[in-house]
Design a protein around this motif. Structure first.
Motif, mmCIF file in Angstrom:
data_model
loop_
_atom_site.group_PDB
_atom_site.id
_atom_site.type_symbol
_atom_site.label_atom_id
_atom_site.label_comp_id
_atom_site.label_asym_id
_atom_site.label_seq_id
_atom_site.Cartn_x
_atom_site.Cartn_y
_atom_site.Cartn_z
ATOM 1 N N GLY A 17 0.813 -1.215 0.000
ATOM 2 C CA GLY A 17 0.000 0.000 0.000
ATOM 3 C C GLY A 17 0.841 1.257 0.000
ATOM 4 N N GLY A 20 2.448 1.566 -3.401
ATOM 5 C CA GLY A 20 1.442 2.017 -4.361
ATOM 6 C C GLY A 20 1.143 3.496 -4.230
ATOM 7 N N THR A 35 -5.098 3.389 2.830
ATOM 8 C CA THR A 35 -3.904 2.957 2.110
ATOM 9 C C THR A 35 -3.549 1.524 2.485
ATOM 10 N N GLY A 39 -3.720 -1.737 0.116
ATOM 11 C CA GLY A 39 -2.507 -2.551 -0.008
ATOM 12 C C GLY A 39 -2.752 -4.012 0.292
ATOM 13 N N ALA A 42 -4.693 -5.414 -2.640
ATOM 14 C CA ALA A 42 -3.800 -5.534 -3.800
ATOM 15 C C ALA A 42 -2.830 -6.698 -3.626
ATOM 16 N N GLN A 69 1.589 -6.506 -7.488
ATOM 17 C CA GLN A 69 0.902 -6.024 -6.289
ATOM 18 C C GLN A 69 1.011 -4.510 -6.163
ATOM 19 N N THR A 70 2.190 -3.957 -6.427
ATOM 20 C CA THR A 70 2.385 -2.516 -6.333
ATOM 21 C C THR A 70 1.564 -1.782 -7.390
ATOM 22 N N ALA A 73 -1.971 -1.782 -6.246
ATOM 23 C CA ALA A 73 -2.137 -0.833 -5.139
ATOM 24 C C ALA A 73 -2.172 0.599 -5.660
#
Length: 87
Positions: A17, A20, A35, A39, A42, A69-70, A73
């Motif tokens: 998170g 991201g 956030t 995260g 994500a 994942q990033t 996010a």
């Protein structure tokens, strides 16, 4: 899923998170809790996508999985920021 898996998912979600949020340019009008929640979501979805592409289990750090994942996010943070700015 064991308790250690849940705790690691939360910790990875926090890091994802934050990453991201750093990727999205400008100032975001969402709080730290949002956030973290984005995260975590994500991280879970990104792990599923990485497993679907068969890149989730590699030796060492799973850089491709972390990038997925990033990216998710960042999309989530940007979408939530846009949604909250309309309200």
């Amino acid at each position: 899923m064991e308790i250690s898996g849940i705790i690691s998912a939360i910790l990875i979600g926090i890091v994802v998170g934050i990453l991201g949020r750093l990727v999205v340019p400008g100032r975001q009008r969402i709080g730290v809790l949002w956030t973290i929640l984005v995260g975590i979501a994500a991280a879970l979805v990104g792990t599923g996508i990485a497993a679907g592409f068969d890149v989730a289990d590699t030796k060492g750090i799973d850089w491709i999985e972390l990038a997925i994942q990033t990216g998710l996010a960042a999309l989530g943070v940007a979408a939530l920021d846009r949604f909250k700015s309309r309200s």
